[in-house]
Design a protein around this motif. Structure first.
Motif, PDB file in Angstrom:
ATOM      1  N   MET A 101       0.801  -1.220   0.000  1.00  0.00           N
ATOM      2  CA  MET A 101       0.000   0.000   0.000  1.00  0.00           C
ATOM      3  C   MET A 101       0.833   1.270   0.000  1.00  0.00           C
ATOM      4  N   SER A 102       2.130   1.133   0.144  1.00  0.00           N
ATOM      5  CA  SER A 102       2.984   2.314   0.062  1.00  0.00           C
ATOM      6  C   SER A 102       3.002   2.843  -1.369  1.00  0.00           C
ATOM      7  N   HIS A 103       3.298   4.132  -1.509  1.00  0.00           N
ATOM      8  CA  HIS A 103       3.363   4.747  -2.838  1.00  0.00           C
ATOM      9  C   HIS A 103       4.386   4.033  -3.713  1.00  0.00           C
ATOM     10  N   GLU A 104       5.546   3.744  -3.140  1.00  0.00           N
ATOM     11  CA  GLU A 104       6.601   3.060  -3.886  1.00  0.00           C
ATOM     12  C   GLU A 104       6.164   1.667  -4.290  1.00  0.00           C
ATOM     13  N   GLY A 105       5.509   0.953  -3.372  1.00  0.00           N
ATOM     14  CA  GLY A 105       5.054  -0.398  -3.662  1.00  0.00           C
ATOM     15  C   GLY A 105       4.063  -0.435  -4.802  1.00  0.00           C
ATOM     16  N   LEU A 106       3.116   0.498  -4.812  1.00  0.00           N
ATOM     17  CA  LEU A 106       2.122   0.550  -5.884  1.00  0.00           C
ATOM     18  C   LEU A 106       2.775   0.862  -7.226  1.00  0.00           C
ATOM     19  N   ILE A 107       3.724   1.790  -7.227  1.00  0.00           N
ATOM     20  CA  ILE A 107       4.386   2.181  -8.478  1.00  0.00           C
ATOM     21  C   ILE A 107       5.167   1.012  -9.070  1.00  0.00           C
ATOM     22  N   PHE A 108       5.968   0.343  -8.245  1.00  0.00           N
ATOM     23  CA  PHE A 108       6.795  -0.747  -8.768  1.00  0.00           C
ATOM     24  C   PHE A 108       5.949  -1.962  -9.146  1.00  0.00           C
ATOM     25  N   THR A 109       4.912  -2.264  -8.392  1.00  0.00           N
ATOM     26  CA  THR A 109       4.027  -3.374  -8.752  1.00  0.00           C
ATOM     27  C   THR A 109       3.356  -3.104 -10.086  1.00  0.00           C
ATOM     28  N   LEU A 110       2.861  -1.880 -10.278  1.00  0.00           N
ATOM     29  CA  LEU A 110       2.231  -1.503 -11.542  1.00  0.00           C
ATOM     30  C   LEU A 110       3.228  -1.570 -12.689  1.00  0.00           C
ATOM     31  N   MET A 111       4.442  -1.112 -12.451  1.00  0.00           N
ATOM     32  CA  MET A 111       5.473  -1.129 -13.490  1.00  0.00           C
ATOM     33  C   MET A 111       5.776  -2.558 -13.941  1.00  0.00           C
TER      34      MET A 111
END
Length: 365
Positions: free
Chosen positions: A6-16
């Motif tokens: 749920m962290s901003h970084e986690g969402l970005i890298f998972t989406l990437m």
């Protein structure tokens, strides 16, 4: 785990990673002729490695240990042998060399468990894109099985959670492939995981109930569908003249023998096989032998063995070791190692999990 995702970084890298894996899956299944527009997967690999190294630069550090130093020595010799092969046989590829260098840099870092979580989640989310294939493919089945095996690292170790995980993945597997290797490895991984849950550190009653249920589960199909199962897995390869190994291996035996017969110390280059008939020889060891030669093949086998041994004796994680075994078993019949239109997400998972293994003395979830 929830906090990491749920962290901003986690969402970005998972989406990437999800987007990269969806695109490479669509290329793999040749959706609407995408393969004709792509020379190879190297740009996607470089892009993915760039994302991984960006994450590591921000969230990790370079470390060394006894196991890691041993691995890096063997890895360094392996990379040098590949470069020597490409130079001697005049098939040097700059994009390939860049990927090997990026992987080497990645192995210097301590791989955080969160990174494996993001990549695994992206790989799992991308799997439905395999349904868009016009025909069933061996590559699709093996991709699903290896991503499924990686997902077990983070699954709750309960029968209920496993059932919710197994049933949809099995349904998807049956739809997208008829590969015998994928089916057998999937069955092996699933049975092994259920056995781990119900036998390791459990009471006698639970172990007894599991063994009875598993015996019924295994014997019932063998009794009810023995003829169909025999026909599917053996495919008429046993006859009066003996065993037809080429038919048993679905045409793999003859290419394997050809690669062995033409083996050289530094290989035959990227065009070691007639790619108009085969994408690869369906074996990671023989592919390495044909492409890079005897020296590289020996070092490749040493790397695989060393990685499994470190996983068993250092990380002590059943599920990580199970993923590595699934990777190697699949590689004996289906799997091309890195530079083809197949198996992109499992290859990324393999390297990242390997990087995690060599940095850990004890696996902690």
């Amino acid at each position: 785990m929830k906090q990491a995702f749920m962290s901003h970084e986690g969402l970005i890298f998972t989406l990437m990673f999800t987007l990269i894996f969806i695109v490479t899956n669509l290329i793999m299944i040749d959706y609407r002729g995408l393969q004709s527009l792509i020379t190879n997967m190297d740009p996607f690999t470089i892009l993915t490695m760039g994302a991984i190294l960006t994450y590591l630069y921000k969230n990790s550090k370079i470390t060394f240990s006894r196991n890691k130093n041993l691995f890096l020595i063997v890895w360094g010799l392996y990379i040098l042998s590949i470069f020597a092969s490409m130079l001697v046989e005049n098939h040097f590829a700059w994009t390939e060399a860049i990927i090997w260098i990026l992987l080497s840099v990645m192995f210097l870092y301590k791989i955080p468990l969160e990174l494996i979580m993001y990549i695994t989640a992206g790989a799992l989310i991308s799997l439905p894109s395999l349904l868009m294939a016009d025909i069933t493919l061996n590559e699709s089945g093996s991709t699903l099985v290896l991503v499924f095996a990686a997902g077990l690292i983070f699954m709750p170790k309960t029968n209920r959670a496993m059932m919710w995980y197994v049933l949809p993945s099995l349904a998807l597997l049956v739809i997208i492939t008829t590969s015998r290797t994928a089916m057998l490895v999937y069955l092996l991984v699933t049975v092994a995981q259920f056995a781990y849950i119900n036998i390791y550190r459990t009471n006698k009653k639970q172990r007894k109930n599991f063994l009875i249920a598993m015996g019924i589960f295994m014997l019932a199909p063998l009794i009810l569908f023995s003829r169909q199962l025999y026909s599917y897995f053996i495919q008429g390869s046993f006859g009066g003249a003996g065993v037809d190994l080429d038919r048993l291996t679905s045409g793999r035996w003859d290419p394997w023998q050809t690669v062995i017969a033409n083996s050289r110390w530094f290989g035959q280059g990227h065009d070691y096989v007639d790619f108009t008939h085969l994408l690869h020889v369906h074996n990671i060891v023989f592919d390495t032998l044909g492409r890079y030669g005897i020296l590289t093949m020996v070092l490749f086998i040493a790397l695989l063995c060393l990685t499994v041994l470190i996983s068993i004796f250092s990380t002590r994680s059943f599920n990580i070791t199970l993923f590595l075994i699934a990777f190697i078993l699949t590689g004996m019949f289906e799997y091309n190692y890195l530079f083809m239109f197949v198996y992109f997400s499992p290859v990324v998972l393999f390297f990242v999990i390997t990087g995690f293994i060599i940095n850990q003395k004890d696996f902690r979830s």
